[in-house]
Design an enzyme around this catalytic site. Structure first.
Site, PDB file in Angstrom:
ATOM      1  N   ASP A   1      50.651  25.473  41.215  1.00 43.88           N
ATOM      2  CA  ASP A   1      51.471  26.648  40.920  1.00 43.88           C
ATOM      3  C   ASP A   1      52.453  26.848  42.071  1.00 43.88           C
ATOM      4  OD1 ASP A   1      52.533  29.185  40.672  1.00 43.88           O
ATOM      5  OD2 ASP A   1      50.665  30.139  40.053  1.00 43.88           O
TER       6      ASP A   1
ATOM      7  N   THR B   1      60.323  31.948  21.199  1.00 46.75           N
ATOM      8  CA  THR B   1      61.693  32.034  20.657  1.00 46.75           C
ATOM      9  C   THR B   1      62.721  31.534  21.673  1.00 46.75           C
ATOM     10  OG1 THR B   1      61.039  33.944  19.365  1.00 46.75           O
ATOM     11  CG2 THR B   1      63.407  33.573  19.610  1.00 46.75           C
TER      12      THR B   1
ATOM     13  N   PHE C   1      46.608  34.030  42.759  1.00 48.04           N
ATOM     14  CA  PHE C   1      47.396  34.850  41.825  1.00 48.04           C
ATOM     15  C   PHE C   1      48.207  33.912  40.947  1.00 48.04           C
ATOM     16  CE2 PHE C   1      50.896  37.216  40.118  1.00 48.04           C
ATOM     17  CZ  PHE C   1      50.343  38.440  39.801  1.00 48.04           C
TER      18      PHE C   1
ATOM     19  N   LYS D   1      60.627  32.238  39.913  1.00 44.77           N
ATOM     20  CA  LYS D   1      61.209  32.904  41.102  1.00 44.77           C
ATOM     21  C   LYS D   1      62.496  32.241  41.605  1.00 44.77           C
ATOM     22  CE  LYS D   1      56.987  35.182  42.598  1.00 44.77           C
ATOM     23  NZ  LYS D   1      57.143  36.611  42.735  1.00 44.77           N
TER      24      LYS D   1
HETATM   25  C1  LIG Z   1      51.935  31.935  42.645  1.00 45.09           C
HETATM   26  C2  LIG Z   1      52.363  32.813  41.511  1.00 45.09           C
HETATM   27  N1  LIG Z   1      52.107  32.422  40.259  1.00 45.09           N
HETATM   28  C3  LIG Z   1      52.487  33.171  39.205  1.00 45.09           C
HETATM   29  C4  LIG Z   1      53.143  34.372  39.375  1.00 45.09           C
HETATM   30  C5  LIG Z   1      53.536  35.183  38.190  1.00 45.09           C
HETATM   31  O1  LIG Z   1      54.925  35.182  38.030  1.00 45.09           O
HETATM   32  P1  LIG Z   1      55.627  36.321  37.184  1.00 45.09           P
HETATM   33  O2  LIG Z   1      55.479  37.594  37.930  1.00 45.09           O
HETATM   34  O3  LIG Z   1      57.053  35.857  37.073  1.00 45.09           O
HETATM   35  O4  LIG Z   1      54.961  36.362  35.856  1.00 45.09           O
HETATM   36  C6  LIG Z   1      53.429  34.817  40.673  1.00 45.09           C
HETATM   37  C7  LIG Z   1      54.107  36.092  40.889  1.00 45.09           C
HETATM   38  O5  LIG Z   1      54.151  36.648  41.951  1.00 45.09           O
HETATM   39  C8  LIG Z   1      53.028  34.013  41.772  1.00 45.09           C
HETATM   40  O6  LIG Z   1      53.249  34.389  43.032  1.00 45.09           O
END
Ligand SMILES: Cc1ncc(COP(=O)(O)O)c(C=O)c1O
Length: 495
Positions: A322, A377, A213, A353
């Site tokens: 990530d 922006t 994700f 987060k």
């Molecule tokens: C590993 C990971 N990457 C990216 C995201 C996307 O973040 P956002 O919801 O702030 O766009 C999440 C969200 O849960 C995540 O767990």
């Protein structure tokens, strides 16, 4: 009911016995001392006030994802108070995004400072008119906790746009290398990019993993592979997907199979990179979560990540880690990939987060070669850095990374005990620090556990097909672990 615990007297013992562990009381965060003693659920869940608000919100927008409405005036520390006055121990913390609990006194004071308040209300377009203390702020806050070897940072609004821009940085670097470092463009490139065609808009790809994700904006969504509901009806890039290890538990009893699983996945990564190249859609970057989170809390071994990095290096592919969900301390280290002993730093690390601001770290090669190419922006918000600075102070002062390790140990051992006690209901306890998870033996049972946990006073999270994940704040102490485990045992018994 005892609503608020009095702070421990100075004469408190240095150690207390929790879950048969001697726990150093100094590891119990100050922030938890004024919390409710335990959860208190007074209504059915969702309660009447929550249902009324849901109806109202649903008339304005799709509110099907809303679980509870909060009373943020009353929520404190590890306790979330809902609109009906129910007090929950929060082991999910807004999808893992509350670093030091609700209404932390050190954060509440942040905007009493006039300079900070003005930074908050005069929100700049950071890419054009940053305040004069911005470079110093980036250094003092974000670079003070940067992953080793990454000296550049760009702030962003959220996790998805952090990844989105990291991909752009990887593509720009790839093309700049192909041009032999030249920074100007041909007329054909300039004209064709306006038609979304090569050579200006070239065929290139970002590889991701099954179950990953990475967000919901278009580029990020093309690399998200966790659930169809996120992707349906949206056009997507033709980008490759590789398998991510699926381990058997307990790890110590399945070393051979899990090692073969690593091998299977790594071989496919290598194959896919070659296939993409032959097909004229080369892989410029690979994005990977250190622990796949939304997709079901799937972990992979340090050896898997080391091999992945070796392949990336050999093939000239950028490794993008990530750390949106794993970053900021919940695994017991600031960055989860620090557990992997990588031979060299990854090229890019994205965050959001618990870091409160989105963004990405990178090495100087991945800094955008021209202005306005990694840009929007706001590009983040100085107010979030003011709060993050205070969060990092609390983390340091209260030694929260070691608290995460101590609490994680209590939690994990407690979960192992429960999986032995209820082998037909839960299994596969896993994770690092307090970033833990277990599986239920079906999706239905998982959903039931997660819902019933709420009635028993605990907010938890689900992920993947059958997993329950724990995502408490960094101030979650062994005493909270004990409450969590008691509520879980009660929930499992009630099934
Ligand atoms: C590993 C990971 N990457 C990216 C995201 C996307 O973040 P956002 O919801 O702030 O766009 C999440 C969200 O849960 C995540 O767990």
């Amino acid at each position: 009911m005892l609503r608020f615990l009095k702070p421990y007297p100075n004469s408190r013992p240095a150690y207390t016995l929790i879950q048969n562990h001697l726990v150093d009381c100094r590891q119990i965060s100050n922030q938890t001392l004024n919390e409710p003693a335990q959860p208190c659920v007074k209504t059915s869940i969702p309660g009447p006030k929550t249902l009324e608000l849901l109806k109202e919100l649903n008339s304005l927008q799709q509110a099907g994802s809303v679980q509870l409405f909060a009373d943020y005036d009353k929520s404190f520390g590890n306790y979330f108070v809902d609109a009906d006055g129910n007090e929950f121990l929060d082991a999910f913390t807004q999808i893992s995004s509350v670093p030091v609990g609700y209404n932390h006194p050190h954060l509440l004071k942040a905007f009493e400072d006039d300079h900070n308040l003005k930074a908050l209300i005069n929100r700049p377009a950071l890419g054009v008119f940053p305040s004069m203390d911005w470079p110093e702020k980036l250094k003092a806050v974000l670079l003070s906790v940067a992953p080793k070897g990454l000296s550049c940072v760009s702030t962003m609004m959220c996790g998805s746009c952090s990844n989105e821009n990291a991909y752009k940085a990887a593509f720009m670097r790839y093309r700049t290398k192909e041009r032999g470092g030249k920074l100007d463009f041909t007329l054909a490139e300039m004209n064709s990019c306006m038609l979304n065609m090569p050579p200006g808009a070239p065929k290139m790809s970002i590889m991701s993993f099954e179950g990953s994700f990475h967000g919901r904006t278009f580029g990020a969504l093309s690399t998200t592979r966790s659930k169809p509901i996120h992707k349906l009806d949206c056009p997507a890039f033709d980008w490759p997907v590789a398998p991510f290890p699926r381990y058997k538990y307990p790890l110590s009893e399945h070393e051979r199979e899990n090692h073969l699983e690593d091998k299977r996945c790594i071989e496919q990564v290598e194959d896919l990179i070659e296939k993409q190249k032959k097909a004229g859609n080369p892989v410029a970057g690979i994005i990977v979560e250190p622990i796949q989170s939304e997709g079901g809390d799937h972990e992979a071994s340090p050896e898997f990540f080391q091999k992945l990095q070796n392949i990336c290096k050999a093939k000239g592919v950028a490794l993008i880690i990530d750390e949106v969900q794993t970053g900021g301390g919940p695994t017991g280290k600031m960055w989860c990939h620090e557990h992997f002993n990588l031979p060299s730093p990854p090229e890019i690390v994205t965050f959001s987060k618990k870091m409160l601001t989105g963004g990405f770290y990178c090495n100087a090669d991945f800094k955008a070669p021209h202005p306005y190419r990694i840009f929007n922006t706001w590009m983040g918000d100085p107010g979030k850095l003011i709060l993050l600075e205070r969060v990092l102070e609390v983390v340091k002062q209260e030694n929260l990374l070691s608290l995460v390790c101590a609490t994680g140990k209590v939690l994990k051992e407690g979960l192992h005990t429960l999986e032995k006690e209820f082998p037909n209901i839960i299994n596969s306890v896993r994770g690092r620090g307090t970033f833990l998870a277990f599986n239920a033996n079906s999706s239905q049972i998982r959903d039931k556990i997660n819902n019933n946990l709420k009635s028993n006073g605990v907010l938890g999270g689900a992920c993947g097909e059958t997993a329950i994940r724990l995502r408490p704040a960094l101030i979650f102490a062994p005493k909270h672990a004990e409450i969590y485990l008691t509520a879980l045992r009660k929930t499992l018994k009630q099934l």
